[in-house]
Scaffold this motif. Structure first.
Motif, PDB file in Angstrom:
ATOM      1  N   THR A 123       0.831  -1.209   0.000  1.00 31.48           N
ATOM      2  CA  THR A 123       0.000   0.000   0.000  1.00 31.48           C
ATOM      3  C   THR A 123       0.867   1.261   0.000  1.00 31.48           C
ATOM      4  O   THR A 123       0.404   2.339   0.347  1.00 31.48           O
ATOM      5  CB  THR A 123      -0.939   0.025   1.226  1.00 31.48           C
ATOM      6  OG1 THR A 123      -0.141  -0.030   2.412  1.00 31.48           O
ATOM      7  CG2 THR A 123      -1.931  -1.118   1.193  1.00 31.48           C
ATOM      8  N   ASN A 162      -2.342   1.695  -2.871  1.00 26.70           N
ATOM      9  CA  ASN A 162      -2.352   2.809  -1.916  1.00 26.70           C
ATOM     10  C   ASN A 162      -3.230   2.451  -0.708  1.00 26.70           C
ATOM     11  O   ASN A 162      -3.556   1.287  -0.504  1.00 26.70           O
ATOM     12  CB  ASN A 162      -2.848   4.081  -2.615  1.00 26.70           C
ATOM     13  CG  ASN A 162      -4.214   3.869  -3.270  1.00 26.70           C
ATOM     14  OD1 ASN A 162      -4.969   2.963  -2.910  1.00 26.70           O
ATOM     15  ND2 ASN A 162      -4.520   4.694  -4.242  1.00 26.70           N
ATOM     16  N   ASP A 163      -3.645   3.456   0.054  1.00 23.57           N
ATOM     17  CA  ASP A 163      -4.374   3.162   1.287  1.00 23.57           C
ATOM     18  C   ASP A 163      -5.803   2.657   1.081  1.00 23.57           C
ATOM     19  O   ASP A 163      -6.429   2.178   2.024  1.00 23.57           O
ATOM     20  CB  ASP A 163      -4.353   4.376   2.232  1.00 23.57           C
ATOM     21  CG  ASP A 163      -4.894   5.644   1.590  1.00 23.57           C
ATOM     22  OD1 ASP A 163      -5.207   5.636   0.383  1.00 23.57           O
ATOM     23  OD2 ASP A 163      -5.004   6.651   2.310  1.00 23.57           O
ATOM     24  N   ALA A 165      -6.320   0.349  -1.415  1.00 25.61           N
ATOM     25  CA  ALA A 165      -6.080  -0.809  -2.284  1.00 25.61           C
ATOM     26  C   ALA A 165      -6.901  -2.023  -1.886  1.00 25.61           C
ATOM     27  O   ALA A 165      -7.443  -2.722  -2.748  1.00 25.61           O
ATOM     28  CB  ALA A 165      -4.593  -1.159  -2.282  1.00 25.61           C
TER      29      ALA A 165
END
Length: 188
Positions: A123, A162-163, A165
């Protein structure tokens, strides 16, 4: 389907049953490098295939979401023995297989990518140079390299690594399965 070809995916969730409904035999490895390596070895030994096709999902902040990317370079994003003086991604004392495994491209129409494989759901920004991330491809590439089997790997970009995901991955798997099935049926 060609008897010299075998298809491997990580999870039934990535195929959504569409491949089986189409009469296509899929070997599922499970998540992570150890499971992928074991299943790849088993499939190659049982089927005597000359080409292992890996289809699945990957995260990327480089490629557009929902696109298909052919992996032509495989690296380990979580092999870190840097305190002993080795570069991140390099397996110490493993001179037989390079840290970057390269595969011959198969598809002219797909963008090419470098996949960073690790036993974590990425992430953030990986420690190695790569433009997509997964949890199995490097292990598959290493087994294929050792056994003299060609690997063709195509990843559906399900999330931005990313956050969000973990949410995007689950939400986008059906579209990914549909795109990967269409590609497979058109070319194999």
């Amino acid at each position: 389907m060609n008897a010299d070809v075998a298809l491997i995916m990580a999870l039934p969730n990535e195929s959504k049953g569409l491949f089986e409904q189409a009469g296509i035999d899929v070997h599922y490895s499970g998540i992570g490098k150890i499971n992928a390596a074991f299943k790849a070895f088993e499939v190659i030994q049982k089927t005597d295939c000359k080409t292992l096709i890996n289809l699945g999902s990957a995260g990327s902040s480089h490629f557009d979401a929902h696109s298909l990317v052919e992996v032509t370079t495989f690296v380990q994003r979580d092999m870190d023995v840097s305190p002993l003086g080795f570069a991140v991604g390099v397996t110490p004392m493993d001179d037989e297989i390079p840290a970057d495994i390269h595969a011959q491209p198969h598809f002219d129409h797909l963008p090419k990518g470098t996949c960073g494989t690790g036993d974590s759901f990425e992430t953030g920004i990986p420690k190695v140079s790569c433009n997509l991330v997964d949890m199995e491809a490097y292990a598959l590439a290493k087994v294929c390299q050792k056994l003299g089997v060609r690997l063709i790997s195509v990843k559906y970009i399900s999330d931005g690594a990313n956050d969000t995901a973990h949410l995007d991955w689950e939400e986008n798997l059906l579209v990914g399965a549909q795109k990967l099935l269409a590609l497979y049926q058109a070319h194999f």
